[in-house]
Each structure stands twice: as structure tokens, then as C-alpha cells.
Design a protein around this motif. Structure first.
Motif, PDB file in Angstrom:
ATOM      1  N   THR A 393       0.929  -1.159   0.664  1.00  0.00           N
ATOM      2  CA  THR A 393       0.402   0.092   0.159  1.00  0.00           C
ATOM      3  C   THR A 393       1.160   1.007   0.346  1.00  0.00           C
ATOM      4  O   THR A 393       2.279   0.773   0.831  1.00  0.00           O
ATOM      5  CB  THR A 393      -1.002  -0.047   1.259  1.00  0.00           C
ATOM      6  N   LEU A 394      -0.217   2.564  -0.380  1.00  0.00           N
ATOM      7  CA  LEU A 394       0.586   3.308  -0.668  1.00  0.00           C
ATOM      8  C   LEU A 394       0.294   4.683  -0.182  1.00  0.00           C
ATOM      9  O   LEU A 394      -0.577   4.912  -0.670  1.00  0.00           O
ATOM     10  CB  LEU A 394       1.032   3.619  -2.358  1.00  0.00           C
ATOM     11  N   TYR A 395       0.500   5.881   0.592  1.00  0.00           N
ATOM     12  CA  TYR A 395       0.049   6.653   0.814  1.00  0.00           C
ATOM     13  C   TYR A 395       0.861   8.236   0.660  1.00  0.00           C
ATOM     14  O   TYR A 395       1.939   7.774   1.024  1.00  0.00           O
ATOM     15  CB  TYR A 395       0.157   6.732   2.308  1.00  0.00           C
ATOM     16  N   ALA A 396       0.076   8.820  -0.039  1.00  0.00           N
ATOM     17  CA  ALA A 396       1.544  10.186  -0.654  1.00  0.00           C
ATOM     18  C   ALA A 396       0.382  11.295  -0.260  1.00  0.00           C
ATOM     19  O   ALA A 396      -0.671  11.814  -0.035  1.00  0.00           O
ATOM     20  CB  ALA A 396       1.006  10.233  -2.281  1.00  0.00           C
ATOM     21  N   HIS A 397       1.493  12.315  -0.600  1.00  0.00           N
ATOM     22  CA  HIS A 397       1.266  13.913  -0.444  1.00  0.00           C
ATOM     23  C   HIS A 397       1.058  14.255   1.514  1.00  0.00           C
ATOM     24  O   HIS A 397       0.368  15.719   2.031  1.00  0.00           O
ATOM     25  CB  HIS A 397      -0.204  14.214  -0.577  1.00  0.00           C
ATOM     26  N   MET A 398       1.611  13.617   2.021  1.00  0.00           N
ATOM     27  CA  MET A 398       1.579  13.591   3.754  1.00  0.00           C
ATOM     28  C   MET A 398       2.374  14.631   4.432  1.00  0.00           C
ATOM     29  O   MET A 398       3.188  15.375   3.193  1.00  0.00           O
ATOM     30  CB  MET A 398       1.686  12.800   4.283  1.00  0.00           C
ATOM     31  N   HIS A 399       1.090  15.215   5.047  1.00  0.00           N
ATOM     32  CA  HIS A 399       2.116  16.478   5.574  1.00  0.00           C
ATOM     33  C   HIS A 399       3.404  16.715   6.357  1.00  0.00           C
ATOM     34  O   HIS A 399       4.368  16.949   6.264  1.00  0.00           O
ATOM     35  CB  HIS A 399       1.278  17.207   6.600  1.00  0.00           C
ATOM     36  N   ASN A 400       2.970  15.407   7.138  1.00  0.00           N
ATOM     37  CA  ASN A 400       4.471  15.448   7.958  1.00  0.00           C
ATOM     38  C   ASN A 400       4.140  13.156   8.523  1.00  0.00           C
ATOM     39  O   ASN A 400       3.186  12.319   7.574  1.00  0.00           O
ATOM     40  CB  ASN A 400       5.383  15.880   9.526  1.00  0.00           C
ATOM     41  N   PHE A 401       5.519  12.468   8.821  1.00  0.00           N
ATOM     42  CA  PHE A 401       4.804  11.173   9.719  1.00  0.00           C
ATOM     43  C   PHE A 401       4.685  10.714  10.949  1.00  0.00           C
ATOM     44  O   PHE A 401       4.652  11.403  11.558  1.00  0.00           O
ATOM     45  CB  PHE A 401       6.126  10.884   8.788  1.00  0.00           C
ATOM     46  N   GLY A 402       4.052  10.113  10.733  1.00  0.00           N
ATOM     47  CA  GLY A 402       3.849   9.457  11.769  1.00  0.00           C
ATOM     48  C   GLY A 402       4.980   9.402  13.230  1.00  0.00           C
ATOM     49  O   GLY A 402       6.151   9.131  12.775  1.00  0.00           O
ATOM     50  N   LYS A 403       5.262   9.611  14.415  1.00  0.00           N
ATOM     51  CA  LYS A 403       6.042   8.924  15.281  1.00  0.00           C
ATOM     52  C   LYS A 403       7.004   7.239  15.198  1.00  0.00           C
ATOM     53  O   LYS A 403       5.577   7.053  15.299  1.00  0.00           O
ATOM     54  CB  LYS A 403       5.071   9.715  16.667  1.00  0.00           C
ATOM     55  N   GLY A 404       8.217   7.997  14.756  1.00  0.00           N
ATOM     56  CA  GLY A 404       8.738   6.499  14.943  1.00  0.00           C
ATOM     57  C   GLY A 404       8.814   5.169  13.642  1.00  0.00           C
ATOM     58  O   GLY A 404       9.111   4.522  13.324  1.00  0.00           O
ATOM     59  N   VAL A 405       8.091   6.190  12.362  1.00  0.00           N
ATOM     60  CA  VAL A 405       7.599   5.690  10.734  1.00  0.00           C
ATOM     61  C   VAL A 405       9.004   6.097  10.329  1.00  0.00           C
ATOM     62  O   VAL A 405       8.997   6.552   9.725  1.00  0.00           O
ATOM     63  CB  VAL A 405       7.079   6.277  10.379  1.00  0.00           C
ATOM     64  N   ARG A 406       9.189   4.910   9.761  1.00  0.00           N
ATOM     65  CA  ARG A 406      10.951   5.004   9.506  1.00  0.00           C
ATOM     66  C   ARG A 406      10.863   3.970   8.225  1.00  0.00           C
ATOM     67  O   ARG A 406      10.728   2.731   9.040  1.00  0.00           O
ATOM     68  CB  ARG A 406      11.711   5.612   9.892  1.00  0.00           C
ATOM     69  N   VAL A 407      12.510   3.045   7.431  1.00  0.00           N
ATOM     70  CA  VAL A 407      12.439   2.305   7.173  1.00  0.00           C
ATOM     71  C   VAL A 407      13.167   1.082   7.787  1.00  0.00           C
ATOM     72  O   VAL A 407      13.405   1.795   8.877  1.00  0.00           O
ATOM     73  CB  VAL A 407      14.017   2.964   5.427  1.00  0.00           C
ATOM     74  N   GLY A 408      11.936   0.072   7.415  1.00  0.00           N
ATOM     75  CA  GLY A 408      11.874  -1.199   8.466  1.00  0.00           C
ATOM     76  C   GLY A 408      11.644  -1.224   9.432  1.00  0.00           C
ATOM     77  O   GLY A 408      11.440  -2.526  10.361  1.00  0.00           O
ATOM     78  N   THR A 409      10.572  -0.142   9.810  1.00  0.00           N
ATOM     79  CA  THR A 409       9.880  -0.339  11.433  1.00  0.00           C
ATOM     80  C   THR A 409       9.035  -1.176  11.170  1.00  0.00           C
ATOM     81  O   THR A 409       7.761  -1.697  10.113  1.00  0.00           O
ATOM     82  CB  THR A 409       9.568   0.644  11.915  1.00  0.00           C
ATOM     83  N   ARG A 410       8.565  -2.263  11.926  1.00  0.00           N
ATOM     84  CA  ARG A 410       6.712  -2.786  11.550  1.00  0.00           C
ATOM     85  C   ARG A 410       4.930  -1.882  12.215  1.00  0.00           C
ATOM     86  O   ARG A 410       5.891  -1.206  13.615  1.00  0.00           O
ATOM     87  CB  ARG A 410       6.557  -4.078  12.234  1.00  0.00           C
ATOM     88  N   VAL A 411       4.316  -2.196  11.780  1.00  0.00           N
ATOM     89  CA  VAL A 411       2.739  -1.408  11.905  1.00  0.00           C
ATOM     90  C   VAL A 411       2.304  -1.910  12.427  1.00  0.00           C
ATOM     91  O   VAL A 411       1.856  -3.247  11.258  1.00  0.00           O
ATOM     92  CB  VAL A 411       3.388  -0.217  10.682  1.00  0.00           C
ATOM     93  N   ARG A 412       0.733  -1.784  12.769  1.00  0.00           N
ATOM     94  CA  ARG A 412       0.191  -2.899  13.139  1.00  0.00           C
ATOM     95  C   ARG A 412      -1.138  -2.083  12.177  1.00  0.00           C
ATOM     96  O   ARG A 412      -1.975  -0.634  12.207  1.00  0.00           O
ATOM     97  CB  ARG A 412      -0.207  -2.279  14.756  1.00  0.00           C
ATOM     98  N   GLN A 413      -2.166  -2.579  12.231  1.00  0.00           N
ATOM     99  CA  GLN A 413      -3.439  -2.462  11.180  1.00  0.00           C
ATOM    100  C   GLN A 413      -3.848  -0.817  12.153  1.00  0.00           C
ATOM    101  O   GLN A 413      -4.480  -1.126  13.020  1.00  0.00           O
ATOM    102  CB  GLN A 413      -4.413  -3.001  10.876  1.00  0.00           C
ATOM    103  N   GLY A 414      -4.239   0.629  11.740  1.00  0.00           N
ATOM    104  CA  GLY A 414      -4.497   1.082  12.842  1.00  0.00           C
ATOM    105  C   GLY A 414      -4.161   2.080  12.775  1.00  0.00           C
ATOM    106  O   GLY A 414      -4.086   3.465  13.389  1.00  0.00           O
ATOM    107  N   GLN A 415      -2.229   2.243  13.296  1.00  0.00           N
ATOM    108  CA  GLN A 415      -1.427   2.937  13.843  1.00  0.00           C
ATOM    109  C   GLN A 415      -1.480   3.769  12.749  1.00  0.00           C
ATOM    110  O   GLN A 415      -1.466   3.710  11.869  1.00  0.00           O
ATOM    111  CB  GLN A 415      -0.339   2.393  13.823  1.00  0.00           C
ATOM    112  N   ILE A 416      -1.470   4.947  12.931  1.00  0.00           N
ATOM    113  CA  ILE A 416      -1.389   6.418  12.357  1.00  0.00           C
ATOM    114  C   ILE A 416       0.573   6.297  12.143  1.00  0.00           C
ATOM    115  O   ILE A 416       1.092   6.240  12.486  1.00  0.00           O
ATOM    116  CB  ILE A 416      -1.421   7.547  13.954  1.00  0.00           C
ATOM    117  N   ILE A 417       0.589   7.068  10.133  1.00  0.00           N
ATOM    118  CA  ILE A 417       1.846   6.788   9.912  1.00  0.00           C
ATOM    119  C   ILE A 417       1.882   8.334   9.524  1.00  0.00           C
ATOM    120  O   ILE A 417       3.382   8.454   9.056  1.00  0.00           O
ATOM    121  CB  ILE A 417       1.376   5.397   8.820  1.00  0.00           C
TER     122      ILE A 417
END
Length: 490
Positions: A393-417
Motif C-alpha cells: 500500500t502507498l500513502y502520498a502527499h503527507m504533511h508529515n510522518f507519524g511518530k517512529g515511522v521509518r524504513v524497517g519499522t513494523r506497524v499495526r493495522q490502524g496505527q497512525i503513520i
């Protein structure tokens, strides 16, 4: 002294006349003994008796009833009856002793009058305001940073005071030396933390109050939006959001909602000291969208994890959310032959655009791993998630990124990215969302989403035992509401 002796002799003679004749000898002996004691009283003590503040009327009055009891005693008196008679004799003797020695009684009464209970020091309570720090609040209470250090050094739980927020309260009690004796930190209506000074330092105690739970039922027909219908039905905003999240895998609340759609929801309301303090979990819900009805019930497994399922045990949750932004408006659909609004050329629009206010949270549509987080040409600030082997999945035109979101991190469904913005080639704040299956872009709105794990067969019996009564209660609410509507029409 003579009038006093005469008074007591007359009193005793009248008393003895009430005794049975068989007891006159014993009564006469008692009277003679008392007369001898009265005759031996010196005049100095008599003067002291006239000066004492102890009233003689109270003991004399207390003798009025016992003689009647003695007079009604039969001749063959039992041991218990004799004990009662002895009780009268003891009270008479106490009267004589109070006459002979009045001063100690006066001293005792004086000691009782002068005894006082030490009052507990007053409490000072302060409400945390915007911009307040712990140091500022301690200063308002007449304390300083040394007192904060002492508390933090002696109690590990004091670190929770670092997370104070506006609206919370902190109460202080100081001892006679002006040092902190007790502190009460009220986080919310249900949770507080107390600190008390002891010989070994500060002792902490967590207090957790349990609210009373009541079951509530709401239903509504949608005329404009789910949010407005929920508000009209008396539902809190967080409850409306939870209802939308339960059915988010089956219903697109930005695109699929139509006038005439209906919902029914049964949920918990929490009360404390008779007052409503908020809402709890949704227990069961039903949503009718364009004539198709979906039902959901909450189930808590043996490990304590709660999820929503259909009444027959199929998971309401899919592997992916249909919408990664809550209550957004679709501003542009998936179209491989769309004319670009800025470049004015035919350029495939490989995703769906959700228009929303700048800063609106963007959620991961499924569990996955961040494989890209950064600037990506016309996409602006972009996040790409890998979900297993087959999905991206791809998410574009973001104002800024969620806390801790960087390459290699794992996220859960519903987590703010990230958060909605307008970076890259964009005419306004929105989220551009793309969905890939085995490397091929697909329409996020129509692609068939894989389902999450349903109730295992070994757990099915426990699931049905827990959820069937809840579903039956929802049906009962529906039935009663239909009767109420019918009676209103009549």
C-alpha cells in the motif's frame, strides 16, 4: 451536719418499710451501719461537701426506681433477684463515697473538659493549568524543588507526576514543620495516586475505582451522514467512530452511505456515584447499508483479547481497511485514463484521493513493514508498506510522518503513520492511496480484501455461549423499539 444526718435516716427508714418482714433484721443491720458512718463524719468534710460542684441530686434521683423493684421481689427470691438488690446497695454506697470524697470527681470532670483532639492539617488542592510544571505547582503549595527531589528519590512511582496534564488535580498536606506530609495526584475520576511520608520515606498507593456498568441502546436512520445521525440519537463522538471502525471493512463511509441507511447499537455506559462519566465498549451492532444488513458482536477470548465477529463467528476484521482516513471525502477515484489536474495530460490515476483537513491522521490499512518513508517526486512525502508477500500500500502527499515511522519499522493495522497534507503535485490537502496485489495496482475501492482469522472450531462453543445472549438482547431492543414506534403512530 445534723440536717443531713436526719435526711438520710428518714430516707433509710422509709426504704426499709418496703422490705418483706423476713428481711427486716438484715435491713436494720444495714441502717445501723450507715448511721454510724454518717455520725462519724467530721465537720470539715461537711463544709467541703457544700462547696463541691458535683450535684447530689443526680445520685439521689437514680435511687427512685430500684426500691420499687425490691419491693416487688417475692419471698422465695432467687440468686438473680439478690444480685439486683445488691446492685441497689452498691449504688447507695457510691452515693456515700461521692459525699465523703467529692474532690477527685471534680478533678476528673475538669480533665475531661480540658482534653482536646489534635486537628489534622488542612489540604491544599491545585488544578493543573496549561503551561504548568510540577515545580510551579509545588511552589504554589509553599514547597520547592528540594521537596520534589525528596519525593522522587524516595518513591519510584513519583515519576508518574512527570506526565501531568491540564485538568488533573494535585492536593498537598504539610506537617507542622512545613514539610510535605501527604500528596494526592488525581489522574481522572477513576485513578489516583497517593504518597504518604513515613519513617522509611514516602509510601505510594494507587487507587482504582470501578464504575458501575449499564447497558444502553441507540438506533437511527441516516438522512445526511453517520456522524449527524449518531449525534441526533444521543451518541458520543467516540462511540460513533467506534461504530464506523467495526463496519469499516464492509462499508465505505465516505462513498457507500445513502439516505435511509439505518443502524442499531448496544453498548456500555459507565457511571460513578450515580453520575454518567462516559461510554464503554460496543457489545453488539447492526448496520443496514443500501438494503444489506451487517451484524457484529464483541467477543473476548481466553487470553483477554476482544474483537468483533459476525454472530456465526466470522471475523468482521479484514486484513486491510477499506479507508485509511476516517470520514474523508473521495475527491478523485481510481482511473487509469484520467487527465491530470496540474499537468493537463492523460496520466493514470492509480489510486483513490481522500480529501480531508490538513493534519488529519492517516492509518495503516493493514499490518506490515515500512519499506519507504520520505520524499518521492510528485507524490511528496510518501510511505509505502509491505504486507506479507503479495500486498503493498502507498500513502502520498503527507504533511508529515507519524511518530517512529521509518524504513524497517513494523506497524499495526490502524496505527497512525502520517498526517494529511498537500506536498508534491497537489491542488489541496488530501491523501492519495494506492493498493497493489503481486505488483499490480488495483482499485482500492473494489479489490477483494482477504479476511482475518475467524473463530476456531475448538473455540466455537465458548464463543456462542458468550455472544448469543448479547445478540438476543440486541434483538429484544429492536423489538421493543418497533412496538414503541407503532404505538406512537397510533
Amino acid at each position: 451536719m445534723e440536717p443531713i444526718k436526719k435526711h438520710y435516716k428518714n430516707f433509710l427508714i422509709g426504704l426499709f418499710q418496703q422490705f418483706p418482714k423476713g428481711h427486716l433484721a438484715a435491713a436494720s443491720t444495714l441502717a445501723a451501719g450507715l448511721c454510724f458512718v454518717l455520725a462519724a463524719l467530721p465537720s470539715g468534710n461537711a463544709e467541703a461537701t457544700r462547696q463541691t460542684r458535683v450535684p447530689l441530686e443526680l445520685p439521689v434521683k437514680s435511687q427512685a426506681t430500684p426500691p420499687k423493684f425490691v419491693r416487688n421481689t417475692p419471698l422465695n427470691q432467687s440468686h438473680s433477684g439478690f444480685t439486683s438488690t445488691l446492685g441497689v446497695s452498691l449504688r447507695l454506697r457510691d452515693l456515700v463515697n461521692s459525699t465523703l470524697n467529692p474532690i477527685p470527681l471534680v478533678l476528673a470532670a475538669s480533665a475531661a473538659e480540658t482534653s482536646t483532639t489534635k486537628e489534622e492539617p488542612d489540604w491544599q488542592e491545585f488544578t493543573v493549568k496549561s503551561g504548568d510544571s510540577l515545580s510551579i505547582i509545588f511552589q504554589r503549595a509553599g514547597l520547592n524543588d528540594r521537596d520534589i527531589y525528596e519525593l522522587f528519590n524516595q518513591s519510584a512511582e513519583a515519576k508518574e507526576l512527570r506526565r501531568i496534564v491540564p485538568g488533573q488535580t494535585i492536593a498537598f498536606q504539610l506537617n507542622d514543620s512545613g514539610k510535605l506530609q501527604q500528596l494526592q495526584y488525581v489522574k481522572d475520576r477513576l485513578n489516583s495516586l497517593n504518597f504518604t511520608r513515613s519513617d522509611d520515606g514516602f509510601i505510594s498507593k494507587k487507587i482504582e475505582r470501578q464504575p458501575d456498568i449499564q447497558i444502553a441502546f441507540r438506533q437511527a436512520t441516516i438522512n445526511s451522514s453517520l456522524f449527524m445521525a449518531g449525534k441526533d440519537a444521543g451518541m458520543a463522538s467516540n462511540l460513533i467512530m467506534e461504530l464506523a471502525n467495526i463496519f469499516a471493512w464492509d462499508i465505505d463511509f465516505a462513498l457507500d452511505i445513502h439516505r435511509g441507511d439505518q443502524f442499531r447499537v448496544m453498548y456500555e455506559e459507565r457511571y460513578l456515584d450515580g453520575k454518567k462519566i462516559g461510554t464503554g465498549a460496543i457489545l453488539a451492532a447492526e448496520f443496514t447499508n443500501q438494503g444489506k444488513t451487517f451484524q457484529s458482536v464483541r467477543y473476548t477470548n481466553a487470553e483477554g483479547a476482544s474483537h468483533y465477529y459476525t454472530p456465526n463467528g466470522e471475523s468482521m476484521r479484514k486484513e486491510f481497511l477499506r479507508m485509511p482516513v476516517d470520514f474523508a471525502r473521495i475527491s478523485s477515484h481510481f482511473n487509469l485514463n484520467r487527465k491530470h489536474p496540474i499537468l493537463h495530460t492523460i496520466r493514470a490515476h492509480k489510486g483513490t484521493d481522500y480529501a480531508a483537513a490538513r493534519g488529519t491522521p492517516i492509518k495503516a490499512s493493514g499490518d506490515g513493514k515500512v519499506i519507504f518513508a520520505g520524499r518521492k517526486g510528485g507524490y511528496g512525502n510518501t510511505v509505502i508498506l509491505q504486507h506479507g508477500q503479495a500486498y503493498q500500500t502507498l500513502y502520498a502527499h503527507m504533511h508529515n510522518f507519524g511518530k517512529g515511522v521509518r524504513v524497517g519499522t513494523r506497524v499495526r493495522q490502524g496505527q497512525i503513520i502520517g498526517y494529511v497534507g498537500t506536498t508534491g503535485l497537489s491542488t489541496g490537502p488530501h491523501l492519495h492511496y494506492e493498493f497493489y496485489v503481486n505488483g499490480v495496482v488495483r482499485n482500492p475501492m473494489t479489490v477483494e480484501l482477504p479476511k482475518a482469522r475467524s473463530i476456531a472450531s475448538a473455540e466455537k462453543a465458548n464463543f456462542l455461549a458468550q455472544t448469543q445472549p448479547v445478540v438476543a438482547q440486541l434483538e429484544a431492543f429492536k423489538g421493543s423499539s418497533r412496538l414503541a414506534l407503532a404505538s406512537d403512530d397510533d
